[in-house]
Design a protein around this motif. Structure first.
Motif, mmCIF file in Angstrom:
data_model
loop_
_atom_site.group_PDB
_atom_site.id
_atom_site.type_symbol
_atom_site.label_atom_id
_atom_site.label_comp_id
_atom_site.label_asym_id
_atom_site.label_seq_id
_atom_site.Cartn_x
_atom_site.Cartn_y
_atom_site.Cartn_z
ATOM 1 N N HIS A 232 6.584 -6.258 5.886
ATOM 2 C CA HIS A 232 6.051 -5.229 6.781
ATOM 3 C C HIS A 232 4.529 -5.248 6.698
ATOM 4 C CE1 HIS A 232 10.170 -3.332 5.938
ATOM 5 N NE2 HIS A 232 10.209 -3.930 7.093
ATOM 6 N N VAL A 233 4.032 -5.502 5.485
ATOM 7 C CA VAL A 233 2.591 -5.708 5.274
ATOM 8 C C VAL A 233 2.454 -6.969 4.412
ATOM 9 C CG1 VAL A 233 0.472 -4.759 4.263
ATOM 10 C CG2 VAL A 233 2.093 -3.226 5.386
ATOM 11 N N ASN A 234 1.444 -7.774 4.680
ATOM 12 C CA ASN A 234 1.228 -9.000 3.909
ATOM 13 C C ASN A 234 -0.180 -9.019 3.334
ATOM 14 O OD1 ASN A 234 3.729 -10.291 5.046
ATOM 15 N ND2 ASN A 234 2.529 -9.959 6.900
ATOM 16 N N ALA B 288 -0.393 -0.290 -7.307
ATOM 17 C CA ALA B 288 -1.057 0.974 -7.623
ATOM 18 C C ALA B 288 -1.414 1.771 -6.369
ATOM 19 C CB ALA B 288 -2.316 0.690 -8.435
ATOM 20 N N ASN B 289 -1.529 1.092 -5.247
ATOM 21 C CA ASN B 289 -2.015 1.762 -4.032
ATOM 22 C C ASN B 289 -0.983 1.933 -2.928
ATOM 23 O OD1 ASN B 289 -5.157 2.198 -4.139
ATOM 24 N ND2 ASN B 289 -4.720 0.287 -5.213
ATOM 25 N N VAL B 290 0.229 1.430 -3.163
ATOM 26 C CA VAL B 290 1.245 1.554 -2.105
ATOM 27 C C VAL B 290 2.497 2.254 -2.659
ATOM 28 C CG1 VAL B 290 2.560 0.305 -0.333
ATOM 29 C CG2 VAL B 290 0.367 -0.589 -1.094
ATOM 30 N N PRO B 291 2.485 3.583 -2.694
ATOM 31 C CA PRO B 291 3.671 4.300 -3.179
ATOM 32 C C PRO B 291 4.871 4.123 -2.249
ATOM 33 C CG PRO B 291 2.010 5.831 -2.339
ATOM 34 C CD PRO B 291 1.375 4.484 -2.359
ATOM 35 N N GLU B 292 4.614 3.730 -0.981
ATOM 36 C CA GLU B 292 5.707 3.538 -0.009
ATOM 37 C C GLU B 292 6.462 2.233 -0.243
ATOM 38 O OE1 GLU B 292 2.459 3.778 0.717
ATOM 39 O OE2 GLU B 292 2.081 5.151 2.385
ATOM 40 N N LEU C 243 5.038 -7.405 1.474
ATOM 41 C CA LEU C 243 5.431 -6.059 1.024
ATOM 42 C C LEU C 243 6.447 -5.475 2.003
ATOM 43 C CD1 LEU C 243 1.844 -4.667 0.351
ATOM 44 C CD2 LEU C 243 3.266 -6.047 -1.159
ATOM 45 N N TYR C 244 7.534 -4.957 1.469
ATOM 46 C CA TYR C 244 8.557 -4.302 2.291
ATOM 47 C C TYR C 244 8.523 -2.815 1.962
ATOM 48 C CZ TYR C 244 9.909 -8.987 3.419
ATOM 49 O OH TYR C 244 9.874 -10.281 3.883
ATOM 50 N N LEU C 245 8.349 -2.018 3.001
ATOM 51 C CA LEU C 245 8.124 -0.581 2.819
ATOM 52 C C LEU C 245 9.409 0.203 3.055
ATOM 53 C CD1 LEU C 245 4.803 -0.354 4.873
ATOM 54 C CD2 LEU C 245 5.068 -0.868 2.433
ATOM 55 N N ASP C 246 9.443 1.418 2.498
ATOM 56 C CA ASP C 246 10.585 2.303 2.771
ATOM 57 C C ASP C 246 10.658 2.584 4.265
ATOM 58 O OD1 ASP C 246 11.234 2.497 0.089
ATOM 59 O OD2 ASP C 246 9.710 4.055 -0.242
ATOM 60 N N ASP C 247 9.492 2.823 4.865
ATOM 61 C CA ASP C 247 9.429 3.076 6.299
ATOM 62 C C ASP C 247 8.456 2.084 6.946
ATOM 63 O OD1 ASP C 247 9.275 3.994 8.854
ATOM 64 O OD2 ASP C 247 8.432 5.968 8.352
ATOM 65 N N PRO C 248 8.983 1.096 7.683
ATOM 66 C CA PRO C 248 8.107 0.065 8.265
ATOM 67 C C PRO C 248 7.030 0.626 9.186
ATOM 68 C CG PRO C 248 10.413 -0.563 8.477
ATOM 69 C CD PRO C 248 10.397 0.846 7.981
ATOM 70 N N ARG C 249 7.263 1.853 9.724
ATOM 71 C CA ARG C 249 6.278 2.436 10.635
ATOM 72 C C ARG C 249 4.966 2.771 9.933
ATOM 73 N NH1 ARG C 249 10.084 6.966 13.050
ATOM 74 N NH2 ARG C 249 10.531 6.993 10.819
ATOM 75 N N ALA C 250 5.016 2.826 8.586
ATOM 76 C CA ALA C 250 3.797 3.142 7.830
ATOM 77 C C ALA C 250 2.898 1.917 7.647
ATOM 78 C CB ALA C 250 4.180 3.706 6.459
ATOM 79 N N ALA C 251 3.335 0.764 8.165
ATOM 80 C CA ALA C 251 2.615 -0.492 7.895
ATOM 81 C C ALA C 251 1.117 -0.451 8.247
ATOM 82 C CB ALA C 251 3.309 -1.650 8.609
ATOM 83 N N PRO C 252 0.733 0.016 9.458
ATOM 84 C CA PRO C 252 -0.714 0.006 9.774
ATOM 85 C C PRO C 252 -1.536 0.843 8.793
ATOM 86 C CG PRO C 252 0.592 0.346 11.760
ATOM 87 C CD PRO C 252 1.541 0.455 10.610
ATOM 88 N N ALA C 253 -1.009 2.011 8.416
ATOM 89 C CA ALA C 253 -1.744 2.887 7.488
ATOM 90 C C ALA C 253 -1.842 2.226 6.110
ATOM 91 C CB ALA C 253 -1.033 4.234 7.380
ATOM 92 N N ASP D 22 -6.665 -11.458 3.176
ATOM 93 C CA ASP D 22 -6.416 -11.028 4.554
ATOM 94 C C ASP D 22 -5.152 -10.162 4.567
ATOM 95 O OD1 ASP D 22 -6.655 -10.859 7.301
ATOM 96 O OD2 ASP D 22 -5.459 -12.659 7.655
ATOM 97 N N VAL D 23 -5.324 -8.894 4.896
ATOM 98 C CA VAL D 23 -4.176 -7.976 4.922
ATOM 99 C C VAL D 23 -3.699 -7.850 6.367
ATOM 100 C CG1 VAL D 23 -3.348 -5.666 4.328
ATOM 101 C CG2 VAL D 23 -5.148 -6.728 2.956
ATOM 102 N N THR D 24 -2.420 -8.140 6.582
ATOM 103 C CA THR D 24 -1.881 -8.094 7.947
ATOM 104 C C THR D 24 -0.567 -7.311 7.977
ATOM 105 O OG1 THR D 24 -0.623 -10.128 7.629
ATOM 106 C CG2 THR D 24 -2.830 -10.367 8.533
ATOM 107 N N THR D 25 -0.176 -6.916 9.175
ATOM 108 C CA THR D 25 1.126 -6.268 9.350
ATOM 109 C C THR D 25 2.077 -7.245 10.045
ATOM 110 O OG1 THR D 25 0.530 -5.402 11.506
ATOM 111 C CG2 THR D 25 0.053 -3.992 9.620
ATOM 112 N N ALA D 26 3.356 -6.903 10.037
ATOM 113 C CA ALA D 26 4.354 -7.771 10.684
ATOM 114 C C ALA D 26 4.040 -7.925 12.164
ATOM 115 C CB ALA D 26 5.745 -7.184 10.494
ATOM 116 N N ASP D 27 3.592 -6.831 12.800
ATOM 117 C CA ASP D 27 3.281 -6.905 14.233
ATOM 118 C C ASP D 27 2.154 -7.895 14.499
ATOM 119 O OD1 ASP D 27 5.229 -5.220 14.933
ATOM 120 O OD2 ASP D 27 3.957 -3.492 15.387
ATOM 121 N N GLU D 28 1.166 -7.941 13.590
ATOM 122 C CA GLU D 28 0.056 -8.879 13.761
ATOM 123 C C GLU D 28 0.523 -10.313 13.557
ATOM 124 O OE1 GLU D 28 -3.404 -5.757 12.355
ATOM 125 O OE2 GLU D 28 -2.613 -7.214 10.925
ATOM 126 N N GLU D 29 1.359 -10.512 12.516
ATOM 127 C CA GLU D 29 1.859 -11.869 12.246
ATOM 128 C C GLU D 29 2.763 -12.355 13.380
ATOM 129 O OE1 GLU D 29 1.099 -13.990 9.914
ATOM 130 O OE2 GLU D 29 -0.157 -12.662 8.705
#
Lengths: 435, 255
Positions: free
Chosen positions: A59-61, A89-93, A223-233, A276-283
């Protein structure tokens, strides 16, 4: 009172069966076509995103590029355990994270060769692979063995390779030195659309060996998140956190990593490591654009069809009002208000719209369900564009309801003008009307 | 084609010989570089023929320009028509590719396959063996009718080369490289190169002869059946225009 109005409207519709069946049928056809096209597009998008977010991207890379000289570019993250610490440390999701190698090589078989994008994995730490990959030959578990490779069917056919065949991978290292690695094909999986056209999955250490990398270097952290919609944030927060921790972080750029690798980054004049930090939508930008274009085409087609339907409704209602002028005159003469006449005509078209669009949607759902159940295999060329190996329609109730409401609403809107004309007729003029 | 090259250089038979000592070996390697080195400018007309299994043969005509004292190099494709105007420019150890159909410059790796063939930029550059490799004598033997030194070269630490291990068969009389094997980091043989015909031309700037291989035959050892033939013709060692090694000059060729 409302029930009586409905009864009158329904009887009026039934009186002019042929005309209304024709109009309702046209509405049903347009609705059915739009529902089917929408379901096919959704099916493509869903299949593509599921395989992509399992095989190619999180969801985030957190990826990056390493440049030894300004003209050499390698998709690498050095000292990734330290990066991973900052990420955790920075991604509790965060639900779970995986580390994958990235690379490109020419694969040479006994018969021929082809270019492959390599995804280096530790298959024992990839629980979702089993859900997405349909293994046709060999065993996925064997990908844990050293120097092993998983091919997709199309690649295996092209390379004329079978399970246990050995392929030679040839690629330059990050310093531009030519290197080779011999890898054994341990599994062949069914195609998963465009992704399987160019990507193969390789045991993680084999990638490191091919590119001469340390064990603390990898291609990307997915990174796979609990809620993929949080990816941009999350991506935005990670960029700031990694920069604060001392890494050079690239500015957001909605392009997949391989486009940056081939086009953007080699032209830049820096050396060393950048993350380089990207989201699935960007990839998945290119695929998303393709889907968006397809949706636009669907809607353009829909608009054209709706235009035809509106013309049809206007014409049919104009004829209906002409035929029913004496009836309207009589109703007005016995005391029916103009507003009531307008209401009855609108109710008639609303019933026609709801019936036609509803029936069209039901038929489309039936056709889609039957085609899904038939498991129709697609030819390889179609698989690439449709992102699936079998024709699959994804029926989303919300989208179907939206289509029915839009078409029903449009039918009612189109009838406002002729209905108002009918309501404005003077009783005396209407009763003297011959025709 | 390969058979012809092999026949030309065939009948390998070991000849008893004493090992080349360190000083002698260094002298041989330096001699190889010196014979090919030109101190001024260089212009040549080249033909590259690429043969790939199950594909149509492709032939390119290109002009090769070099200014060795500045490490500058340029390739300008002139044929076929579809490739005309395309070019590579090497300045300050960066290799750029220009495509006139898009008008764009792309930075490419130094070890790029030129025009998609198995030719590397280094194949058309001056010899830099002393700077790039450590040499080890392996044997003195016969390669066809030629008595040759077989020398193993290993890249020096920190030096980036396309092939980290190279084996040379060097004519003991002329010091021309007749055969060259290039190995990957893994030790796998990747290319075998034959240079059966050498020519010399007098260089006014060097005030001595410059030797060059007129014909280079490259065999792909990974994808068996693929090969590249390079012919180097019409060498001109006169001074080139000062602004030739610039992006603007290359762009102007396709206007």
């Amino acid at each position: 009172m409302l029930l009586t109005d409905f009864q009158i409207a329904a009887r009026n519709l039934a009186t002019h069966t042929r005309r209304n069946l024709f109009l309702g049928g046209a509405l049903a056809a347009v609705t059915g076509l739009l529902v089917l096209l929408g379901a096919l597009t959704s099916g493509m998008e869903s299949a593509m995103m599921e395989s992509a977010t399992t095989l190619m991207t999180g969801h985030v890379n957190v990826g990056g590029f390493f440049k030894i000289t300004s003209s050499s570019t390698a998709p690498l993250v050095s000292e990734y355990p330290r990066v991973l610490e900052v990420v955790k440390a920075n991604v509790p999701e965060l639900d779970w994270a995986t580390v994958r190698g990235r690379g490109w090589a020419k694969a040479v078989s006994e018969a021929t060769s082809m270019d492959l994008v390599l995804v280096g994995v530790d298959v024992t730490k990839e629980p979702a692979f089993r859900r997405v990959l349909r293994i046709k030959q060999g065993r996925l578990e064997d990908l844990a063995q050293p120097n092993t490779l998983l091919l997709f069917e199309g690649q295996a056919d092209r390379l004329k390779a079978k399970v246990n065949d050995v392929l030679t991978l040839s690629a330059p290292t990050d310093r531009g030195v030519n290197n080779t690695a011999d890898v054994r094909v341990v599994a062949i999986a069914g195609n998963v659309g465009l992704l399987s056209a160019f990507s193969a999955i390789i045991q993680g250490d084999a990638v490191r060996q091919l590119y001469g990398l340390k064990t603390t270097t990898t291609g990307a952290i997915h990174l796979y998140l609990d809620d993929p919609r949080a990816a941009p944030a999350v991506a935005s927060r990670l960029r700031a956190a990694l920069a604060k921790a001392g890494w050079r972080v690239m500015d957001p750029d909605p392009q997949p990593y391989w486009m940056k690798l081939m086009q953007t980054v080699p032209s830049e004049d820096w050396t060393g490591q950048k993350l380089d930090v990207t989201t699935a939508d960007e990839e998945m930008g290119q695929f998303k654009q393709f889907i968006a274009a397809l949706r636009i085409v669907t809607w353009l087609l829909g608009v054209i069809l709706m235009f035809v339907v509106v013309i049809g409704i206007l014409n049919t209602l104009a004829i209906a009002i002409r035929e029913r002028t004496r009836e309207i005159g009589t109703l007005r003469a016995i005391g029916m208000q103009r507003r009531k006449v307008l209401w009855l005509f609108l109710l008639e078209t609303a019933l026609l719209g709801a019936g036609g669009a509803g029936a069209g949607a039901l038929v489309a759902v039936g056709i889609a369900a039957a085609l899904n159940a038939a498991h129709i295999a697609l030819p390889e060329a179609a698989q690439i564009f449709l992102a699936q190996d079998r024709l699959t329609f994804l029926l989303e109730p919300g989208a179907i309801l939206r289509t029915v409401l839009v078409l029903g609403g449009l039918t009612v809107a189109a009838s406002i003008f002729p209905a108002r004309r009918a309501a404005r007729l003077k009783p005396v003029t209407a009763m003297h009307h011959i025709g | 084609m390969r058979l012809a090259a092999v026949v030309l250089l065939a009948l390998v038979a070991p000849v008893p010989a004493a090992a080349l000592g360190g000083t002698e070996l260094a002298k041989v390697v330096r001699e190889i570089d010196d014979r090919q080195r030109n101190q001024g400018d260089w212009k040549a007309l080249c033909y590259m023929e690429q043969k790939e299994k199950d594909k149509t043969d492709v032939v390119y005509e290109l002009l090769v320009f070099r200014r060795d004292q500045d490490d500058k190099q340029m390739f300008l494709f002139t044929k076929p028509k579809s490739e005309a105007g395309k070019g590579y420019l090497r300045i300050e150890k960066n290799l750029w590719l220009y495509d006139p159909s898009t008008g764009r410059w792309e930075r490419r790796t130094e070890r790029e396959r030129i025009g998609g063939t198995n030719t590397r930029r280094g194949d058309l550059d001056e010899s830099r063996l002393v700077e790039e490799f450590d040499a080890k004598w392996e044997a003195d033997e016969k390669l066809g009718v030629y008595a040759v030194h077989r020398i193993l070269l290993t890249s020096k630490p920190g030096v980036d080369v396309a092939f980290p291990v190279v084996r040379l068969w060097v004519d003991q009389t002329s010091f021309n490289i007749l055969k060259r094997q290039e190995l990957a980091l893994s030790g796998r043989l990747m290319r075998t190169v034959y240079q059966p015909r050498w020519r010399k031309i007098f260089s006014p700037s060097k005030k001595a002869d410059v030797w060059y291989p007129e014909e280079i035959r490259i065999f792909d050892e990974i994808e068996k059946g693929n090969s590249t033939l390079i012919l180097i013709k019409d060498i001109d060692l006169r001074h080139l225009e000062a602004n030739l090694f610039t992006k603007a000059w290359l762009e102007s060729r396709s206007r």
